[in-house]
Every structure is written in C-alpha cells, then in structure tokens.
Design an enzyme around this catalytic site. Structure first.
Site, PDB file in Angstrom:
ATOM      1  N   GLY A   1       0.837  -1.191   0.000  1.00  0.00           N
ATOM      2  CA  GLY A   1       0.000   0.000   0.000  1.00  0.00           C
ATOM      3  C   GLY A   1       0.871   1.240   0.000  1.00  0.00           C
ATOM      4  O   GLY A   1       0.481   2.307   0.478  1.00  0.00           O
TER       5      GLY A   1
ATOM      6  N   ALA B   1       1.905   3.273  -2.322  1.00  0.00           N
ATOM      7  CA  ALA B   1       1.678   4.400  -3.231  1.00  0.00           C
ATOM      8  C   ALA B   1       0.692   5.407  -2.669  1.00  0.00           C
ATOM      9  O   ALA B   1       0.523   6.489  -3.225  1.00  0.00           O
ATOM     10  CB  ALA B   1       1.184   3.890  -4.588  1.00  0.00           C
TER      11      ALA B   1
ATOM     12  N   VAL C   1       0.128   7.787   3.153  1.00  0.00           N
ATOM     13  CA  VAL C   1       0.909   7.355   4.312  1.00  0.00           C
ATOM     14  C   VAL C   1       2.098   6.512   3.863  1.00  0.00           C
ATOM     15  O   VAL C   1       3.206   6.636   4.399  1.00  0.00           O
ATOM     16  CB  VAL C   1       0.033   6.585   5.319  1.00  0.00           C
ATOM     17  CG1 VAL C   1       0.881   6.070   6.473  1.00  0.00           C
ATOM     18  CG2 VAL C   1      -1.086   7.474   5.856  1.00  0.00           C
ATOM     19  N   GLY C   2       1.898   5.655   2.876  1.00  0.00           N
ATOM     20  CA  GLY C   2       3.002   4.822   2.389  1.00  0.00           C
ATOM     21  C   GLY C   2       4.119   5.662   1.802  1.00  0.00           C
ATOM     22  O   GLY C   2       5.304   5.437   2.092  1.00  0.00           O
TER      23      GLY C   2
ATOM     24  N   ASP D   1       2.059  -1.783  -4.511  1.00  0.00           N
ATOM     25  CA  ASP D   1       0.712  -1.209  -4.582  1.00  0.00           C
ATOM     26  C   ASP D   1       0.034  -1.736  -5.841  1.00  0.00           C
ATOM     27  O   ASP D   1       0.704  -2.153  -6.797  1.00  0.00           O
ATOM     28  CB  ASP D   1       0.787   0.325  -4.609  1.00  0.00           C
ATOM     29  CG  ASP D   1      -0.504   0.990  -4.160  1.00  0.00           C
ATOM     30  OD1 ASP D   1      -0.568   1.447  -2.999  1.00  0.00           O
ATOM     31  OD2 ASP D   1      -1.457   1.029  -4.963  1.00  0.00           O
TER      32      ASP D   1
ATOM     33  N   ARG E   1     -13.776   3.785  12.434  1.00  0.00           N
ATOM     34  CA  ARG E   1     -12.737   2.874  11.951  1.00  0.00           C
ATOM     35  C   ARG E   1     -13.227   1.431  11.868  1.00  0.00           C
ATOM     36  O   ARG E   1     -12.874   0.696  10.954  1.00  0.00           O
ATOM     37  CB  ARG E   1     -11.520   2.945  12.883  1.00  0.00           C
ATOM     38  CG  ARG E   1     -10.804   4.296  12.919  1.00  0.00           C
ATOM     39  CD  ARG E   1      -9.659   4.237  13.902  1.00  0.00           C
ATOM     40  NE  ARG E   1      -8.917   5.484  14.034  1.00  0.00           N
ATOM     41  CZ  ARG E   1      -9.194   6.420  14.932  1.00  0.00           C
ATOM     42  NH1 ARG E   1     -10.216   6.271  15.757  1.00  0.00           N
ATOM     43  NH2 ARG E   1      -8.455   7.515  15.011  1.00  0.00           N
TER      44      ARG E   1
ATOM     45  N   ASN F   1     -11.165  -4.471   4.846  1.00  0.00           N
ATOM     46  CA  ASN F   1      -9.724  -4.454   5.107  1.00  0.00           C
ATOM     47  C   ASN F   1      -9.207  -5.784   5.643  1.00  0.00           C
ATOM     48  O   ASN F   1      -8.014  -6.081   5.527  1.00  0.00           O
ATOM     49  CB  ASN F   1      -9.377  -3.311   6.063  1.00  0.00           C
ATOM     50  CG  ASN F   1      -9.502  -1.947   5.384  1.00  0.00           C
ATOM     51  OD1 ASN F   1      -9.608  -1.854   4.160  1.00  0.00           O
ATOM     52  ND2 ASN F   1      -9.496  -0.892   6.173  1.00  0.00           N
TER      53      ASN F   1
ATOM     54  N   ARG G   1      -1.853  12.736  19.759  1.00  0.00           N
ATOM     55  CA  ARG G   1      -2.983  13.669  19.847  1.00  0.00           C
ATOM     56  C   ARG G   1      -3.260  14.054  21.288  1.00  0.00           C
ATOM     57  O   ARG G   1      -3.614  15.201  21.581  1.00  0.00           O
ATOM     58  CB  ARG G   1      -4.210  13.055  19.172  1.00  0.00           C
ATOM     59  CG  ARG G   1      -4.043  13.002  17.660  1.00  0.00           C
ATOM     60  CD  ARG G   1      -5.013  12.081  16.961  1.00  0.00           C
ATOM     61  NE  ARG G   1      -4.555  11.877  15.581  1.00  0.00           N
ATOM     62  CZ  ARG G   1      -4.931  10.878  14.806  1.00  0.00           C
ATOM     63  NH1 ARG G   1      -5.773   9.963  15.266  1.00  0.00           N
ATOM     64  NH2 ARG G   1      -4.470  10.781  13.573  1.00  0.00           N
TER      65      ARG G   1
ATOM     66  N   HIS H   1      -7.584   1.263  19.329  1.00  0.00           N
ATOM     67  CA  HIS H   1      -7.323   2.456  18.517  1.00  0.00           C
ATOM     68  C   HIS H   1      -8.650   2.951  17.956  1.00  0.00           C
ATOM     69  O   HIS H   1      -9.036   2.658  16.832  1.00  0.00           O
ATOM     70  CB  HIS H   1      -6.352   2.098  17.386  1.00  0.00           C
ATOM     71  CG  HIS H   1      -6.031   3.246  16.472  1.00  0.00           C
ATOM     72  ND1 HIS H   1      -5.582   4.464  16.915  1.00  0.00           N
ATOM     73  CD2 HIS H   1      -6.096   3.350  15.115  1.00  0.00           C
ATOM     74  CE1 HIS H   1      -5.387   5.264  15.889  1.00  0.00           C
ATOM     75  NE2 HIS H   1      -5.697   4.619  14.775  1.00  0.00           N
TER      76      HIS H   1
END
Length: 298
Positions: A7, A9, A12-13, A33, A86, A93, A147, A171
């Site tokens: 992942g 591309a 975050v990657g 990717d 999430r 996923n 955070r 999380h």
C-alpha cells in the site's frame, strides 16, 4: 534492513518511504501497490530525494519482496468515508490483511507492522492466520498518544514536544488515556479537571473533525513519520512505544490485541510492560479488549 510497504503508493506509504529516506539509514525499501503508475511516479521522485539524502534504496516491488523482508508494513485500505468509524472498515480491510498473511511463507522471520484500520482486530486476525510469534505482529497506534500530547500542550500552554503522555487500549473510541502518567519536560504533572477536559476535547474530536473535512486523506504526515520511526526502532537497541499486540495474560487479557506499552527492538516487542493502572483505567482497557474480541469474532 529490508522493508516492504504494502500500500506504499498512498499518502501514508509515500510519507513513510520519504521519512525513511530522510533518516539516511541503510534501508532497502520496496514499494508495493495495486497502482503501478503511482508507484513509478513516487520512485522517479525519490531518485532526486536520494541526491539530497543518500543512503536508502527505494524501488518498486511486488508481493514476492515479502519473502526476504525484515519488516512488512500493511497500509493498504479501502477508501476513507466521511463519518464512518474505523471499525466499519473491518470487513473489507480484513481481506487485504488476509492477502498479506497468505503471502508470508511458513517460517518467515520478519516483523509485521499493521497500520490499516481497524488496527487491533486486524493485528489479532493476522497473528492468528499466520501463526507468527505475537511479538512480531505489531499495530501502529502512536497517533493516539501524539494527539493526547498535543491536547495537553494546548491545555498547559507548553510548546510541542514538551509533553510525554500515553494512550493504550483500542485504537478508536474506546482508547484509554493515562492522565496519571503525564510528564512535562521530564517532570510529573498533576492536571486540573479543566486541563483534562481541554485535552479530552481535542483528543476525542480530532479524528471525526479530520474525517468530516472529506479530504480523502488520512493523517499522512503524522503516520508516515511515526511508522518510519517505528521501523527504525526495530533496528535499534530498544525504545518504549505504544503498540497493539495480542496479549497472553498481560493486564488480565488473553488472545486479543490492544495497544500497550512495549519495548520495541530487533525481535519486535522485546518486552511488554504492565504498568500499574487505576481501577477505572484497567476497566476501560478490558472494555477495549472485549470490543476488539467481539469485532474479530464477528
């Protein structure tokens, strides 16, 4: 150290690869990717980055690169949807995580870092599916603590980088901030209720506020730098990190992953720390674990 970013591309990657390049470590980074044109675009760009920051080998890769990788980073994900928590990404996923798990050969000796959400159920699922030692399947959860630190910095009117504070647990909405362990410039701090309220408001609303922008991007810069530093820690002598790990009795929790403090080093989680928690904190941590257990079972 060879690192394969699955992942790679995405935002975050690419940010992770970029930060690894800036660290100038002797890393071989394979970017994998389903969008080969995007991978090529990043690699062409990185060639000039390496003229300014040499030392890292960044190239396009494929799933076969996992075979001899020291670190596999899972970043592939279904697209972000405004207003979606999430946990709602789990069904889609999980298929991505399964593909990574099935690509790892029996006896593979590396460490997996799961960044894809929901992190804790995916860590639990991937560890069970691969049979890897639980200490070598780690979920990236540092952003929760960052955070909290930012919120506390605002509440205490101190500069960024002054606060050390930790968030454990799931999380997501059931994360557990440890307000009794807050330090500023290395000194313990007793917080007022008003200061806690400011920090909680910032911490709890950051994700929904960010997703509501409907920008189509996640915490690209924070996660990219954080994941790169986590990878670097795996090549070091041991650093304290919050990480989602399948527990086997720590904190009275079994067979499910939640974020806990751990010393991260060459073997993955070299030590899982059992900090003394208040009754409320421990109860909240158990609630986190049961939420993840139910999600994983479902």
């Amino acid at each position: 150290m060879k690192v394969t970013i699955v992942g790679g591309a995405g935002g975050v990657g690419a940010s992770t690869a970029f930060n690894l390049a800036l660290m100038r470590g002797p890393h071989e980074v394979a970017i994998v990717d389903s969008r080969p044109e995007m991978v090529s675009s990043h690699v062409m760009d990185f060639e000039q980055v390496l003229e300014l920051s040499p030392g890292c080998d960044l190239r396009a890769g494929d799933m076969s690169d996992l075979g001899d990788s020291d670190v596999a980073v899972l970043l592939s994900s279904s697209p972000l949807v405004a207003g979606m928590p999430r946990i709602e990404y789990l069904a889609k996923n999980a298929l991505i995580a399964d593909a990574l798990a099935d690509a790892l050969a029996s006896g593979w000796g590396g460490v997996v870092i799961v960044v894809t959400n929901p992190v804790d159920p995916l860590v639990t699922r991937l560890q069970q599916r691969t049979g890897l030692d639980r200490r070598r399947v780690l979920g990236y959860t540092l952003n929760d603590s960052l955070r909290l630190r930012t919120g506390l910095g605002k509440a205490l009117a101190v500069p960024p980088g002054s606060v050390e504070a930790w968030v454990i647990g799931e999380h997501g909405d059931l994360s557990v901030p440890l307000y009794e362990r807050v330090e500023v410039n290395g000194a313990p701090v007793m917080l007022t209720p008003a200061q806690v309220a400011v920090a909680e408001e910032y911490r709890r609303t950051w994700y929904p506020r960010h997703v509501a922008l409907d920008s189509g991007r996640s915490s690209t810069w924070t996660s990219g730098l954080g994941v790169a530093r986590m990878i670097s820690a795996l090549d070091g002598d041991g650093e304290l990190w919050p990480a989602s790990i399948v527990l086997e009795g720590e904190y009275g929790i079994h067979d499910v992953a939640v974020a806990v403090p751990a010393t991260i080093g060459r073997g993955g989680a070299e030590r899982i720390h059992e900090w003394e928690l208040s009754a409320d904190e421990l109860s909240a941590l158990h609630s986190s674990a049961e939420f993840v257990r139910a999600a994983t079972a479902g």
